[in-house]
Design an enzyme around this catalytic site. Structure first.
Site, PDB file in Angstrom:
ATOM      1  N   HIS A   1     -42.199   3.577 -43.325  1.00  0.00           N
ATOM      2  CA  HIS A   1     -43.478   4.103 -43.787  1.00  0.00           C
ATOM      3  C   HIS A   1     -44.450   4.167 -42.613  1.00  0.00           C
ATOM      4  O   HIS A   1     -44.455   3.305 -41.729  1.00  0.00           O
ATOM      5  CB  HIS A   1     -44.048   3.222 -44.900  1.00  0.00           C
ATOM      6  CG  HIS A   1     -45.090   3.915 -45.709  1.00  0.00           C
ATOM      7  ND1 HIS A   1     -46.414   3.974 -45.317  1.00  0.00           N
ATOM      8  CD2 HIS A   1     -45.009   4.593 -46.881  1.00  0.00           C
ATOM      9  CE1 HIS A   1     -47.104   4.657 -46.217  1.00  0.00           C
ATOM     10  NE2 HIS A   1     -46.285   5.044 -47.178  1.00  0.00           N
ATOM     11  N   HIS A   2     -45.284   5.208 -42.612  1.00  0.00           N
ATOM     12  CA  HIS A   2     -46.193   5.421 -41.484  1.00  0.00           C
ATOM     13  C   HIS A   2     -47.199   4.284 -41.343  1.00  0.00           C
ATOM     14  O   HIS A   2     -47.801   4.097 -40.274  1.00  0.00           O
ATOM     15  CB  HIS A   2     -46.931   6.756 -41.645  1.00  0.00           C
ATOM     16  CG  HIS A   2     -47.130   7.485 -40.360  1.00  0.00           C
ATOM     17  ND1 HIS A   2     -47.646   6.887 -39.222  1.00  0.00           N
ATOM     18  CD2 HIS A   2     -46.894   8.772 -40.003  1.00  0.00           C
ATOM     19  CE1 HIS A   2     -47.717   7.768 -38.244  1.00  0.00           C
ATOM     20  NE2 HIS A   2     -47.256   8.907 -38.683  1.00  0.00           N
ATOM     21  N   SER A   3     -47.406   3.516 -42.395  1.00  0.00           N
ATOM     22  CA  SER A   3     -48.328   2.380 -42.308  1.00  0.00           C
ATOM     23  C   SER A   3     -47.809   1.303 -41.360  1.00  0.00           C
ATOM     24  O   SER A   3     -48.597   0.479 -40.868  1.00  0.00           O
ATOM     25  CB  SER A   3     -48.551   1.787 -43.697  1.00  0.00           C
ATOM     26  OG  SER A   3     -47.322   1.344 -44.261  1.00  0.00           O
ATOM     27  N   LEU A   4     -46.506   1.293 -41.081  1.00  0.00           N
ATOM     28  CA  LEU A   4     -45.948   0.287 -40.177  1.00  0.00           C
ATOM     29  C   LEU A   4     -46.297   0.567 -38.727  1.00  0.00           C
ATOM     30  O   LEU A   4     -46.395  -0.349 -37.910  1.00  0.00           O
ATOM     31  CB  LEU A   4     -44.428   0.217 -40.328  1.00  0.00           C
ATOM     32  CG  LEU A   4     -43.874  -0.095 -41.715  1.00  0.00           C
ATOM     33  CD1 LEU A   4     -42.364  -0.263 -41.654  1.00  0.00           C
ATOM     34  CD2 LEU A   4     -44.519  -1.343 -42.297  1.00  0.00           C
TER      35      LEU A   4
ATOM     36  N   ASN B   1     -50.932   2.086 -35.573  1.00  0.00           N
ATOM     37  CA  ASN B   1     -51.276   3.509 -35.661  1.00  0.00           C
ATOM     38  C   ASN B   1     -52.519   3.774 -34.822  1.00  0.00           C
ATOM     39  O   ASN B   1     -53.639   3.818 -35.340  1.00  0.00           O
ATOM     40  CB  ASN B   1     -51.517   3.903 -37.122  1.00  0.00           C
ATOM     41  CG  ASN B   1     -50.225   4.040 -37.906  1.00  0.00           C
ATOM     42  OD1 ASN B   1     -49.457   4.963 -37.700  1.00  0.00           O
ATOM     43  ND2 ASN B   1     -49.984   3.085 -38.800  1.00  0.00           N
TER      44      ASN B   1
END
Length: 486
Positions: free
Chosen positions: A142-145, A335
């Site tokens: 997931h991009h949140s990681l 990120n």
């Protein structure tokens, strides 16, 4: 596709979500990264499981799940068997070259959300022979990681050079000079004039870009074309298509035109998409089933823009994973990226070098602006003041109103291996976005890998876009050769 689920044991340590992580976890955004790796040998699942058991607990994001209120990371004891999938594959289903089976499998994955009761990642081992690999491993995270820089750094930390198993291959970058070398030898007055003029241009460019950014968030949309997606596209299945081109050819053009690799890739992308769209519009004017590619069928006043990802870390290039995980690191994990809005020149040029000159001019101006840092600051501030829902809306509006997104990642300069498994290619991409086309470039061992993520309902023939990219690159190289610039 069945995945065994087990309850993982929680420990007490918790960490709040970062502002960008909460944006990516919102229902309106909910992006997921995909890294497709082809291997030159059959892949042994036990090797991967052993590596994960020894290393996954060392990484806090891969060993944490969301809290019940979705506001914190909760560290857990990871059962790696639940995150590694080795599907049973009937040889009758594979087909002639295996690539179609792999593409279908990965496309189905984009319709299956990651289980939020566990750490948000999984890996799929496909021991299927394709034209350029003996097996394929697909990693979803997931991009949140973390962003692309974080994920590729993690891959580099887990691999080693094939030619030298004792060393990893961390690609490095040098910052370009902001002050012309010749000006350094001039007097203080000329340097002062240059500094004042440069500052004024920087402020003006930032002001103009800020106005255009807010206009794009509020109302300014790209022209509806056969490549334009919409707000519901992210919920459709995504297909991935890959093509490999010569990195040496790109460097040759870069040196001949005195530009960067990013400038060349942007020029190639504009040229290819111009050819592709012209062909589609030309079908409406087809006479006797004969259509020449150089007839201009493109509509006038076509607004076609791309979001281009920008790394905001003060240290550019990849760094060892230990450095990225260190506290107060200048190249920290997470990120830390933003985007700039690039106006594409969708037109039919008789001289292919015009696309390169246009891309060089666009990028030179965008580099002299605080657009990327300001966009990140705005989203982060809105999240702090108004919450993640408002920030995700502001983040997603430009994505919906733009046509595509382009990114370029520098990869290993030599071939790398994972515990005795040589890697043939690495193709990072993304899904869940409100765009029908994503273009990712990644260099690897003397090659440039093009990865397209498309909505097949809108773009059923992504291979033709890659064909146009290859043809555009050849034409640019031929044009330089004809003019004696090589």
């Amino acid at each position: 596709m069945k995945v065994r689920i087990s309850k993982e044991e929680e420990v007490e340590e918790e960490q709040p979500l970062s502002p960008m992580a909460s944006v990516f976890l919102s229902p309106e955004v909910d992006y997921c990264g995909v890294t497709i790796m082809g291997f030159k040998t059959k892949f042994c699942p036990d090797v991967l499981l052993d590596a994960l058991k020894h290393n996954v607990s060392k990484h806090p994001r891969f060993s944490s799940k969301l809290s019940e209120d979705g506001a914190k990371w909760v560290e857990v004891q990871v059962n790696v068997e639940d995150h590694v999938v080795v599907p049973f594959i009937d040889p009758k289903e594979i087909g002639e070259d295996g690539q179609g089976f792999v593409d279908d499998y990965i496309s189905r994955l984009t319709t299956i959300p990651l289980d939020r009761s566990r750490p948000l990642w999984d890996m799929h081992i496909l021991n299927v022979k394709t034209p350029d690999a003996e097996s394929v491993v697909v990693t979803r995270s997931h991009h949140s990681l973390g962003d692309g820089m974080s994920m590729i750094s993690l891959i580099l930390a887990c691999t080693h050079k094939t030619s030298d198993p004792g060393n990893t291959d961390i690609p490095s970058l040098k910052r370009r000079e902001t002050v012309p070398r010749g000006l350094r030898k001039q007097g203080w007055f000329l340097r002062l004039i240059f500094t004042v003029g440069s500052t004024m241009r920087l402020l003006w460019n930032t002001f103009v870009d800020t106005v255009l950014l807010f206009a794009t968030i509020l109302f300014l949309k790209d022209t509806k074309t056969p490549l334009k997606g919409g707000k519901d596209v992210g919920r459709n299945p995504t297909r991935f298509y890959r093509r490999t081109i010569s990195l040496d050819d790109i460097k040759l053009i870069k040196n001949s035109m005195n530009m960067t690799i990013n400038d060349v890739l942007l020029g190639v992308t504009q040229a290819a998409l111009s050819r592709y769209l012209n062909r589609l519009y030309g079908k409406n004017h087809e006479v006797d089933r004969a259509l020449t590619w150089n007839q201009n069928h493109l509509p006038r006043k076509l607004r076609f823009r791309a979001g281009c990802t920008v790394n905001l870390r003060s240290d550019i290039g990849f760094k060892p994973l230990a450095d990225m995980m260190a506290k107060d690191s200048k190249c920290r994990w997470g990120n830390y990226f933003s985007f700039i809005i690039l106006p594409f020149s969708i037109s039919l040029q008789t001289d292919p070098l015009v696309y390169l000159k246009i891309s060089k001019s666009i990028m030179a101006r965008k580099k002299h602006s605080y657009h990327a840092a300001l966009a990140y600051f705005i989203i982060k501030s809105i999240r702090t003041v108004f919450g993640a829902k408002a920030a995700s809306t502001i983040f997603n509006r430009p994505v919906v109103n733009l046509t595509t997104c382009v990114s370029n990642v520098i990869g290993p300069m030599e071939e790398i291996s994972f515990r005795g498994h040589p890697i043939a290619y690495i193709a990072p991409s993304n899904y869940g976005q409100s765009q029908a086309l994503l273009v990712h470039y990644m260099s690897y061992a003397g090659k440039m890998i093009i990865s397209l993520a498309v909505d097949p309902r809108i773009i059923p023939d992504p291979h033709k876009i890659c064909d146009d990219m290859e043809e555009s690159l050849k034409e640019m190289k031929a044009a330089l050769s004809e003019k004696g610039l090589l």
